[in-house]
Motif scaffolding. Structure first.
Motif, PDB file in Angstrom:
ATOM      1  N   ALA A 146       0.877  -1.149   0.064  1.00 15.64           N
ATOM      2  CA  ALA A 146      -0.072   0.008  -0.062  1.00 15.64           C
ATOM      3  C   ALA A 146       0.789   1.240   0.167  1.00 15.64           C
ATOM      4  O   ALA A 146       0.667   2.253  -0.933  1.00 15.64           O
ATOM      5  CB  ALA A 146      -0.948   0.087   1.178  1.00 15.64           C
ATOM      6  N   GLY A 147       1.851   1.191   0.800  1.00 10.43           N
ATOM      7  CA  GLY A 147       2.786   2.504   0.768  1.00 10.43           C
ATOM      8  C   GLY A 147       3.607   2.618  -0.288  1.00 10.43           C
ATOM      9  O   GLY A 147       3.918   3.777  -0.887  1.00 10.43           O
ATOM     10  N   VAL A 148       4.101   1.432  -1.227  1.00  4.15           N
ATOM     11  CA  VAL A 148       4.418   1.728  -2.518  1.00  4.15           C
ATOM     12  C   VAL A 148       3.572   2.258  -3.367  1.00  4.15           C
ATOM     13  O   VAL A 148       3.857   3.115  -4.450  1.00  4.15           O
ATOM     14  CB  VAL A 148       5.088   0.255  -2.908  1.00  4.15           C
ATOM     15  N   GLY A 149       2.489   1.606  -3.451  1.00  3.66           N
ATOM     16  CA  GLY A 149       1.180   2.078  -4.211  1.00  3.66           C
ATOM     17  C   GLY A 149       1.106   3.614  -4.438  1.00  3.66           C
ATOM     18  O   GLY A 149       0.864   4.305  -5.298  1.00  3.66           O
ATOM     19  N   ILE A 150       1.048   4.247  -2.933  1.00  2.43           N
ATOM     20  CA  ILE A 150       0.878   5.567  -2.594  1.00  2.43           C
ATOM     21  C   ILE A 150       1.978   6.441  -3.238  1.00  2.43           C
ATOM     22  O   ILE A 150       1.857   7.489  -3.962  1.00  2.43           O
ATOM     23  CB  ILE A 150       0.619   5.977  -1.373  1.00  2.43           C
ATOM     24  N   MET A 151       3.108   5.685  -3.207  1.00  2.00           N
ATOM     25  CA  MET A 151       4.275   6.536  -3.616  1.00  2.00           C
ATOM     26  C   MET A 151       4.433   6.503  -5.490  1.00  2.00           C
ATOM     27  O   MET A 151       4.713   7.569  -5.804  1.00  2.00           O
ATOM     28  CB  MET A 151       5.689   5.903  -3.163  1.00  2.00           C
ATOM     29  N   VAL A 152       4.097   5.342  -5.709  1.00  2.00           N
ATOM     30  CA  VAL A 152       4.155   5.322  -7.310  1.00  2.00           C
ATOM     31  C   VAL A 152       2.885   6.292  -7.702  1.00  2.00           C
ATOM     32  O   VAL A 152       3.405   6.691  -8.899  1.00  2.00           O
ATOM     33  CB  VAL A 152       3.955   3.842  -7.626  1.00  2.00           C
ATOM     34  N   HIS A 153       1.982   6.180  -7.261  1.00  2.00           N
ATOM     35  CA  HIS A 153       0.654   7.047  -7.836  1.00  2.00           C
ATOM     36  C   HIS A 153       0.595   8.365  -6.965  1.00  2.00           C
ATOM     37  O   HIS A 153      -0.554   8.946  -6.769  1.00  2.00           O
ATOM     38  CB  HIS A 153      -0.400   6.051  -7.751  1.00  2.00           C
ATOM     39  N   GLY A 154       1.631   8.997  -6.514  1.00  2.00           N
ATOM     40  CA  GLY A 154       1.626  10.049  -5.792  1.00  2.00           C
ATOM     41  C   GLY A 154       0.820  11.208  -6.531  1.00  2.00           C
ATOM     42  O   GLY A 154       0.056  12.152  -6.093  1.00  2.00           O
ATOM     43  N   LYS A 155       1.314  11.348  -7.651  1.00  2.00           N
ATOM     44  CA  LYS A 155       0.494  12.567  -8.619  1.00  2.00           C
ATOM     45  C   LYS A 155      -0.898  12.441  -8.329  1.00  2.00           C
ATOM     46  O   LYS A 155      -1.616  13.222  -8.134  1.00  2.00           O
ATOM     47  CB  LYS A 155       0.965  12.371 -10.036  1.00  2.00           C
ATOM     48  N   MET A 156      -1.437  10.916  -8.583  1.00  2.00           N
ATOM     49  CA  MET A 156      -2.838  10.916  -8.918  1.00  2.00           C
ATOM     50  C   MET A 156      -3.375  11.010  -7.438  1.00  2.00           C
ATOM     51  O   MET A 156      -4.600  11.671  -7.240  1.00  2.00           O
ATOM     52  CB  MET A 156      -3.341   9.266  -8.994  1.00  2.00           C
ATOM     53  N   VAL A 157      -2.808  10.819  -6.332  1.00  2.00           N
ATOM     54  CA  VAL A 157      -3.423  10.926  -4.984  1.00  2.00           C
ATOM     55  C   VAL A 157      -3.396  12.380  -4.775  1.00  2.00           C
ATOM     56  O   VAL A 157      -4.479  12.917  -4.305  1.00  2.00           O
ATOM     57  CB  VAL A 157      -2.380  10.179  -4.040  1.00  2.00           C
ATOM     58  N   MET A 158      -2.357  13.354  -5.156  1.00  2.00           N
ATOM     59  CA  MET A 158      -2.363  14.730  -5.039  1.00  2.00           C
ATOM     60  C   MET A 158      -3.466  15.396  -5.705  1.00  2.00           C
ATOM     61  O   MET A 158      -4.134  16.505  -5.177  1.00  2.00           O
ATOM     62  CB  MET A 158      -0.906  15.104  -5.371  1.00  2.00           C
ATOM     63  N   GLU A 159      -4.173  14.796  -7.100  1.00  2.00           N
ATOM     64  CA  GLU A 159      -5.082  15.310  -7.627  1.00  2.00           C
ATOM     65  C   GLU A 159      -6.436  15.008  -7.001  1.00  2.00           C
ATOM     66  O   GLU A 159      -7.295  15.699  -7.358  1.00  2.00           O
ATOM     67  CB  GLU A 159      -4.901  14.859  -9.204  1.00  2.00           C
ATOM     68  N   GLU A 160      -6.498  13.813  -6.567  1.00  2.00           N
ATOM     69  CA  GLU A 160      -7.718  13.349  -5.974  1.00  2.00           C
ATOM     70  C   GLU A 160      -7.709  13.362  -4.326  1.00  2.00           C
ATOM     71  O   GLU A 160      -8.403  12.394  -3.809  1.00  2.00           O
ATOM     72  CB  GLU A 160      -7.862  11.960  -6.548  1.00  2.00           C
ATOM     73  N   TRP A 161      -6.961  14.428  -3.608  1.00  2.00           N
ATOM     74  CA  TRP A 161      -7.049  14.235  -2.328  1.00  2.00           C
ATOM     75  C   TRP A 161      -8.225  14.785  -1.545  1.00  2.00           C
ATOM     76  O   TRP A 161      -8.539  14.054  -0.669  1.00  2.00           O
ATOM     77  CB  TRP A 161      -5.987  15.399  -2.051  1.00  2.00           C
ATOM     78  N   LEU A 162      -9.176  15.381  -2.379  1.00  2.00           N
ATOM     79  CA  LEU A 162     -10.444  15.665  -1.671  1.00  2.00           C
ATOM     80  C   LEU A 162     -11.403  14.491  -1.424  1.00  2.00           C
ATOM     81  O   LEU A 162     -11.857  13.976  -0.531  1.00  2.00           O
ATOM     82  CB  LEU A 162     -11.290  16.876  -2.455  1.00  2.00           C
ATOM     83  N   PRO A 163     -11.626  13.615  -2.715  1.00  2.00           N
ATOM     84  CA  PRO A 163     -12.403  12.549  -2.584  1.00  2.00           C
ATOM     85  C   PRO A 163     -11.813  11.519  -1.565  1.00  2.00           C
ATOM     86  O   PRO A 163     -12.401  10.565  -0.879  1.00  2.00           O
ATOM     87  CB  PRO A 163     -12.755  11.931  -3.882  1.00  2.00           C
ATOM     88  N   LEU A 164     -10.631  11.369  -1.606  1.00  2.00           N
ATOM     89  CA  LEU A 164      -9.923  10.140  -0.938  1.00  2.00           C
ATOM     90  C   LEU A 164     -10.098  10.949   0.517  1.00  2.00           C
ATOM     91  O   LEU A 164     -10.232  10.079   1.552  1.00  2.00           O
ATOM     92  CB  LEU A 164      -8.317  10.051  -1.270  1.00  2.00           C
ATOM     93  N   THR A 165      -9.770  12.116   0.975  1.00  2.33           N
ATOM     94  CA  THR A 165      -9.968  12.299   2.320  1.00  2.33           C
ATOM     95  C   THR A 165     -11.428  12.285   2.888  1.00  2.33           C
ATOM     96  O   THR A 165     -11.677  11.732   3.921  1.00  2.33           O
ATOM     97  CB  THR A 165      -9.632  14.000   2.370  1.00  2.33           C
ATOM     98  N   LEU A 166     -12.500  12.527   1.890  1.00  2.00           N
ATOM     99  CA  LEU A 166     -14.087  12.623   2.412  1.00  2.00           C
ATOM    100  C   LEU A 166     -13.945  10.813   2.617  1.00  2.00           C
ATOM    101  O   LEU A 166     -14.867  10.516   3.514  1.00  2.00           O
ATOM    102  CB  LEU A 166     -14.768  13.095   1.299  1.00  2.00           C
ATOM    103  N   ALA A 167     -13.652  10.235   1.606  1.00  4.95           N
ATOM    104  CA  ALA A 167     -13.682   8.487   1.877  1.00  4.95           C
ATOM    105  C   ALA A 167     -13.427   8.095   3.192  1.00  4.95           C
ATOM    106  O   ALA A 167     -13.882   7.282   3.884  1.00  4.95           O
ATOM    107  CB  ALA A 167     -13.313   7.899   0.565  1.00  4.95           C
ATOM    108  N   LEU A 168     -12.087   8.684   3.195  1.00  8.20           N
ATOM    109  CA  LEU A 168     -11.265   8.085   4.676  1.00  8.20           C
ATOM    110  C   LEU A 168     -12.090   8.554   5.925  1.00  8.20           C
ATOM    111  O   LEU A 168     -12.249   7.906   6.984  1.00  8.20           O
ATOM    112  CB  LEU A 168      -9.984   8.700   4.711  1.00  8.20           C
TER     113      LEU A 168
END
Length: 110
Positions: A68-90
Motif C-alpha cells: 500500500a505504501g509503495v502504491g501511494i508513492m508510485v501514484h503520488g501524483k494521482m493521490v495529490m490530484e484526487e486528495w479531496l475524494p480520498l480524504t472524504l472517503a477516509l
C-alpha cells in the motif's frame, strides 16, 4: 506455522470459490473468514492449535502495509490530484466504522 498458514489459505480459497460460483458481491477472503469463524466455533480444539502460528503471522503483519505504501508513492501524483475524494472517503469510512463498532459492542453487552 505451515499448518496454520495452510488452513488460512484453504478457507480463503473456499471463500473465493463460493464467490465465484454464486456471484456474491462480497470479497472472497471475507467469506473465507466467515467460514473459518464457523469452523472454529464448531471445533473449539482447532482454535487452540492455531494460536502459535497466528501469533507468529501477526508479528509480521506490518509487512502487509508495504504494498500500500509503495502504491501511494508510485501514484503520488494521482493521490495529490484526487486528495479531496480520498480524504472524504477516509473520514466517512472511519466514522461509519466507529458507529458500527459502537453499536455492535452495545448490542453484545446486552
Amino acid at each position: 506455522m505451515i499448518r496454520t498458514f495452510s488452513i488460512l489459505l484453504i478457507f480463503q480459497c473456499l471463500g473465493e470459490g463460493l464467490v465465484y460460483l454464486t456471484g456474491l458481491p462480497v470479497p472472497g477472503p471475507v467469506i473465507g473468514m466467515l467460514l473459518l469463524f464457523v469452523f472454529l466455533l464448531m471445533r473449539k480444539t482447532e482454535a487452540a492449535k492455531l494460536v502459535p502460528g497466528v501469533q507468529t503471522l501477526l508479528g509480521h503483519l506490518s509487512l502487509l502495509f508495504i504494498p500500500a505504501g509503495v502504491g501511494i508513492m508510485v501514484h503520488g501524483k494521482m493521490v495529490m490530484e484526487e486528495w479531496l475524494p480520498l480524504t472524504l472517503a477516509l473520514i466517512i469510512s472511519t466514522a461509519v466504522s466507529i458507529v458500527v463498532t459502537a453499536l455492535c459492542v452495545k448490542w453484545l453487552q446486552k
